[in-house]
Design a protein around this motif. Structure first.
Motif, PDB file in Angstrom:
ATOM      1  N   ALA A 139      16.945  -1.815 -23.310  1.00  0.00           N
ATOM      2  CA  ALA A 139      16.520  -3.174 -23.685  1.00  0.00           C
ATOM      3  C   ALA A 139      17.300  -3.698 -24.888  1.00  0.00           C
ATOM      4  O   ALA A 139      17.323  -4.904 -25.151  1.00  0.00           O
ATOM      5  CB  ALA A 139      15.029  -3.196 -23.973  1.00  0.00           C
ATOM      6  N   ASN A 140      17.964  -2.813 -25.623  1.00  0.00           N
ATOM      7  CA  ASN A 140      18.798  -3.256 -26.760  1.00  0.00           C
ATOM      8  C   ASN A 140      20.268  -3.428 -26.376  1.00  0.00           C
ATOM      9  O   ASN A 140      21.076  -3.866 -27.186  1.00  0.00           O
ATOM     10  CB  ASN A 140      18.695  -2.254 -27.920  1.00  0.00           C
ATOM     11  CG  ASN A 140      17.274  -2.163 -28.442  1.00  0.00           C
ATOM     12  OD1 ASN A 140      16.575  -3.164 -28.486  1.00  0.00           O
ATOM     13  ND2 ASN A 140      16.835  -0.968 -28.796  1.00  0.00           N
ATOM     14  N   ASP A 141      20.633  -3.033 -25.144  1.00  0.00           N
ATOM     15  CA  ASP A 141      22.014  -3.226 -24.698  1.00  0.00           C
ATOM     16  C   ASP A 141      22.268  -4.724 -24.538  1.00  0.00           C
ATOM     17  O   ASP A 141      21.444  -5.434 -23.948  1.00  0.00           O
ATOM     18  CB  ASP A 141      22.246  -2.549 -23.341  1.00  0.00           C
ATOM     19  CG  ASP A 141      22.206  -1.027 -23.435  1.00  0.00           C
ATOM     20  OD1 ASP A 141      22.395  -0.509 -24.550  1.00  0.00           O
ATOM     21  OD2 ASP A 141      21.974  -0.381 -22.400  1.00  0.00           O
ATOM     22  N   ARG A 142      23.415  -5.186 -25.016  1.00  0.00           N
ATOM     23  CA  ARG A 142      23.689  -6.627 -24.926  1.00  0.00           C
ATOM     24  C   ARG A 142      23.991  -7.076 -23.502  1.00  0.00           C
ATOM     25  O   ARG A 142      23.479  -8.074 -23.029  1.00  0.00           O
ATOM     26  CB  ARG A 142      24.878  -6.980 -25.825  1.00  0.00           C
ATOM     27  CG  ARG A 142      24.506  -7.109 -27.288  1.00  0.00           C
ATOM     28  CD  ARG A 142      25.708  -7.538 -28.118  1.00  0.00           C
ATOM     29  NE  ARG A 142      26.220  -8.857 -27.745  1.00  0.00           N
ATOM     30  CZ  ARG A 142      25.597 -10.007 -27.998  1.00  0.00           C
ATOM     31  NH1 ARG A 142      24.430 -10.002 -28.590  1.00  0.00           N
ATOM     32  NH2 ARG A 142      26.141 -11.167 -27.647  1.00  0.00           N
ATOM     33  N   GLY A 143      24.834  -6.321 -22.802  1.00  0.00           N
ATOM     34  CA  GLY A 143      25.327  -6.834 -21.529  1.00  0.00           C
ATOM     35  C   GLY A 143      26.216  -8.033 -21.831  1.00  0.00           C
ATOM     36  O   GLY A 143      26.280  -8.494 -22.968  1.00  0.00           O
ATOM     37  N   LEU A 144      26.923  -8.529 -20.830  1.00  0.00           N
ATOM     38  CA  LEU A 144      27.818  -9.671 -21.067  1.00  0.00           C
ATOM     39  C   LEU A 144      27.147 -10.930 -20.524  1.00  0.00           C
ATOM     40  O   LEU A 144      27.168 -11.190 -19.322  1.00  0.00           O
ATOM     41  CB  LEU A 144      29.173  -9.432 -20.370  1.00  0.00           C
ATOM     42  CG  LEU A 144      30.198 -10.563 -20.519  1.00  0.00           C
ATOM     43  CD1 LEU A 144      30.483 -10.875 -21.984  1.00  0.00           C
ATOM     44  CD2 LEU A 144      31.493 -10.218 -19.802  1.00  0.00           C
ATOM     45  N   LEU A 145      26.492 -11.683 -21.424  1.00  0.00           N
ATOM     46  CA  LEU A 145      25.798 -12.910 -21.030  1.00  0.00           C
ATOM     47  C   LEU A 145      26.383 -14.096 -21.804  1.00  0.00           C
ATOM     48  O   LEU A 145      26.497 -14.051 -23.026  1.00  0.00           O
ATOM     49  CB  LEU A 145      24.296 -12.798 -21.316  1.00  0.00           C
ATOM     50  CG  LEU A 145      23.443 -14.027 -20.937  1.00  0.00           C
ATOM     51  CD1 LEU A 145      23.434 -14.249 -19.417  1.00  0.00           C
ATOM     52  CD2 LEU A 145      22.011 -13.879 -21.444  1.00  0.00           C
ATOM     53  N   LEU A 146      26.762 -15.136 -21.059  1.00  0.00           N
ATOM     54  CA  LEU A 146      27.315 -16.352 -21.671  1.00  0.00           C
ATOM     55  C   LEU A 146      26.469 -17.547 -21.250  1.00  0.00           C
ATOM     56  O   LEU A 146      25.828 -17.526 -20.190  1.00  0.00           O
ATOM     57  CB  LEU A 146      28.762 -16.560 -21.190  1.00  0.00           C
ATOM     58  CG  LEU A 146      29.725 -15.394 -21.464  1.00  0.00           C
ATOM     59  CD1 LEU A 146      30.764 -15.292 -20.369  1.00  0.00           C
ATOM     60  CD2 LEU A 146      30.414 -15.557 -22.793  1.00  0.00           C
ATOM     61  N   LYS A 147      26.492 -18.573 -22.080  1.00  0.00           N
ATOM     62  CA  LYS A 147      25.744 -19.796 -21.757  1.00  0.00           C
ATOM     63  C   LYS A 147      26.716 -20.959 -21.797  1.00  0.00           C
ATOM     64  O   LYS A 147      27.391 -21.190 -22.807  1.00  0.00           O
ATOM     65  CB  LYS A 147      24.621 -19.994 -22.783  1.00  0.00           C
ATOM     66  CG  LYS A 147      23.671 -21.132 -22.459  1.00  0.00           C
ATOM     67  CD  LYS A 147      22.546 -21.200 -23.496  1.00  0.00           C
ATOM     68  CE  LYS A 147      21.491 -22.226 -23.111  1.00  0.00           C
ATOM     69  NZ  LYS A 147      20.374 -22.233 -24.092  1.00  0.00           N
ATOM     70  N   ALA A 148      26.795 -21.693 -20.684  1.00  0.00           N
ATOM     71  CA  ALA A 148      27.700 -22.838 -20.585  1.00  0.00           C
ATOM     72  C   ALA A 148      26.888 -24.128 -20.485  1.00  0.00           C
ATOM     73  O   ALA A 148      25.882 -24.166 -19.769  1.00  0.00           O
ATOM     74  CB  ALA A 148      28.604 -22.679 -19.360  1.00  0.00           C
ATOM     75  N   HIS A 149      27.334 -25.154 -21.197  1.00  0.00           N
ATOM     76  CA  HIS A 149      26.643 -26.452 -21.209  1.00  0.00           C
ATOM     77  C   HIS A 149      27.603 -27.559 -20.846  1.00  0.00           C
ATOM     78  O   HIS A 149      28.739 -27.560 -21.302  1.00  0.00           O
ATOM     79  CB  HIS A 149      26.175 -26.769 -22.637  1.00  0.00           C
ATOM     80  CG  HIS A 149      24.766 -26.368 -22.886  1.00  0.00           C
ATOM     81  ND1 HIS A 149      23.706 -26.907 -22.198  1.00  0.00           N
ATOM     82  CD2 HIS A 149      24.229 -25.481 -23.758  1.00  0.00           C
ATOM     83  CE1 HIS A 149      22.579 -26.367 -22.643  1.00  0.00           C
ATOM     84  NE2 HIS A 149      22.873 -25.478 -23.579  1.00  0.00           N
ATOM     85  N   LYS A 150      27.135 -28.504 -20.044  1.00  0.00           N
ATOM     86  CA  LYS A 150      27.932 -29.716 -19.794  1.00  0.00           C
ATOM     87  C   LYS A 150      26.928 -30.838 -19.574  1.00  0.00           C
ATOM     88  O   LYS A 150      26.125 -30.776 -18.639  1.00  0.00           O
ATOM     89  CB  LYS A 150      28.817 -29.515 -18.564  1.00  0.00           C
ATOM     90  CG  LYS A 150      29.723 -30.692 -18.242  1.00  0.00           C
ATOM     91  CD  LYS A 150      30.637 -30.252 -17.106  1.00  0.00           C
ATOM     92  CE  LYS A 150      31.374 -31.356 -16.448  1.00  0.00           C
ATOM     93  NZ  LYS A 150      32.228 -30.883 -15.363  1.00  0.00           N
ATOM     94  N   GLU A 151      26.956 -31.820 -20.440  1.00  0.00           N
ATOM     95  CA  GLU A 151      25.959 -32.897 -20.434  1.00  0.00           C
ATOM     96  C   GLU A 151      24.563 -32.269 -20.444  1.00  0.00           C
ATOM     97  O   GLU A 151      24.244 -31.486 -21.318  1.00  0.00           O
ATOM     98  CB  GLU A 151      26.199 -33.853 -19.252  1.00  0.00           C
ATOM     99  CG  GLU A 151      27.487 -34.647 -19.436  1.00  0.00           C
ATOM    100  CD  GLU A 151      28.160 -35.034 -18.140  1.00  0.00           C
ATOM    101  OE1 GLU A 151      27.577 -34.857 -17.055  1.00  0.00           O
ATOM    102  OE2 GLU A 151      29.305 -35.523 -18.223  1.00  0.00           O
ATOM    103  N   ASP A 152      23.740 -32.546 -19.406  1.00  0.00           N
ATOM    104  CA  ASP A 152      22.380 -31.974 -19.420  1.00  0.00           C
ATOM    105  C   ASP A 152      22.260 -30.754 -18.498  1.00  0.00           C
ATOM    106  O   ASP A 152      21.170 -30.360 -18.109  1.00  0.00           O
ATOM    107  CB  ASP A 152      21.349 -33.046 -19.034  1.00  0.00           C
ATOM    108  CG  ASP A 152      21.663 -33.665 -17.670  1.00  0.00           C
ATOM    109  OD1 ASP A 152      22.799 -33.456 -17.169  1.00  0.00           O
ATOM    110  OD2 ASP A 152      20.795 -34.355 -17.101  1.00  0.00           O
ATOM    111  N   LYS A 153      23.399 -30.161 -18.145  1.00  0.00           N
ATOM    112  CA  LYS A 153      23.393 -29.018 -17.225  1.00  0.00           C
ATOM    113  C   LYS A 153      23.647 -27.715 -17.983  1.00  0.00           C
ATOM    114  O   LYS A 153      24.469 -27.674 -18.904  1.00  0.00           O
ATOM    115  CB  LYS A 153      24.481 -29.181 -16.151  1.00  0.00           C
ATOM    116  CG  LYS A 153      24.398 -30.494 -15.387  1.00  0.00           C
ATOM    117  CD  LYS A 153      23.164 -30.569 -14.516  1.00  0.00           C
ATOM    118  CE  LYS A 153      23.208 -31.786 -13.601  1.00  0.00           C
ATOM    119  NZ  LYS A 153      22.067 -31.817 -12.688  1.00  0.00           N
TER     120      LYS A 153
END
Length: 274
Positions: A3-17
């Motif tokens: 549960a402490n492993d980060r893993g590769l997670l990214l968050k992308a935003h464009k306008e309201d998406k």
């Protein structure tokens, strides 16, 4: 603890998406779970799960399985050994003897399928399991919950792509050549994923191989860069139909200057690792 492993997670935003991008390892083990809360939360708040190919849907579709079989094997009368250089076939025979696998099991496989089978066997010998893969984990969940599941590619499309290589034996040779590194590759890849280190993942999946074997450039173009361009465009397109997407693709597709991540930035998304 996992549960402490980060893993590769990214968050992308464009306008309201919003598009969450999770780098997957297609074979994993129990030590990867439970995934950290942020990853589970991102999945929960998404309108749809997006994967490279929905392997679970294929498992319950006999017609699709038949097509996959046709795409995977040579027609009767044709054999793998007649379609690849003798030197590479000898290398494969040595591996089959070492693993005590009858040659007949590989007789009619096309080179790319032989490569995938060989890789699976080697990874499983080191305790990894496709059923514990990160993409599989979310596909299982989505199918149970009835969550919308979308494909960026398809199982048949991926097979056709692998078979379209001008020199498909290159793929098999690359894997046979890398067998000796498998014992160090698996723990390095596991650690890189768990720490969410984009640089390490890029080195392992792309940079080191391309530097050691410039002759495999065509492979990387087909397996990564061309697909990245197509998948990034498809993600952009899907994001116009859904407010929030949870996208799971092989971790190698999210790292480096030709990655889906960079391509999405070029399409107007702002992206950060979370």
């Amino acid at each position: 603890m996992a549960a402490n492993d980060r893993g590769l997670l990214l968050k992308a935003h464009k306008e309201d998406k919003t598009v969450y991008l999770l780098g997957s390892i297609h074979l994993a083990d129990a030590s990867f779970y439970p995934l950290r809360e942020t990853i589970g939360q991102a999945y929960k708040e998404s309108d749809a799960l997006v994967v490279e190919a929905d392997v679970i849907a294929m498992e319950s579709d006999p017609e699709l399985q038949r097509k996959v079989m046709l795409e995977s094997l040579y027609p009767p009368g044709q054999q793998l050994k007649d379609n690849i250089p003798p030197k590479i076939y000898t290398q494969l025979q040595e591996w089959l003897r070492m693993r005590r696998i009858p040659e007949a099991n590989f007789n009619r496989m096309r080179p790319a399928i032989a490569m995938i089978t060989l890789s699976l066997i080697e990874m499983q010998a080191r305790g990894l399991d496709p059923k514990a893969g990160i993409d599989r984990h979310f596909l299982d969940q989505a199918h149970k919950e009835g969550k919308t599941t979308l494909e960026l590619e398809s199982v048949l499309g991926q097979l056709a792509m692998l078979n379209s290589l001008e020199n498909p034996e290159l793929y098999l040779k690359q894997t046979l050549d890398q067998l000796s590194e498998m014992d160090t590759f698996v723990p390095r890849m596991t650690n890189a994923w768990k720490s969410g280190d984009q640089g390490d993942i890029y080195d392992l999946v792309i940079r080191e191989g391309m530097e050691e074997h410039p002759e495999y450039e065509q492979l990387y173009e087909l397996l990564f860069f061309k697909r990245n361009r197509e998948m990034a465009n498809k993600i952009d397109e899907l994001s116009q139909r859904y407010d929030t997407l949870f996208v799971v693709v092989g971790a190698g597709h999210l790292v480096g200057d030709k990655s889906i991540t960079n391509l999405l930035q070029g399409l107007g998304f702002s992206v950060k690792q979370i």
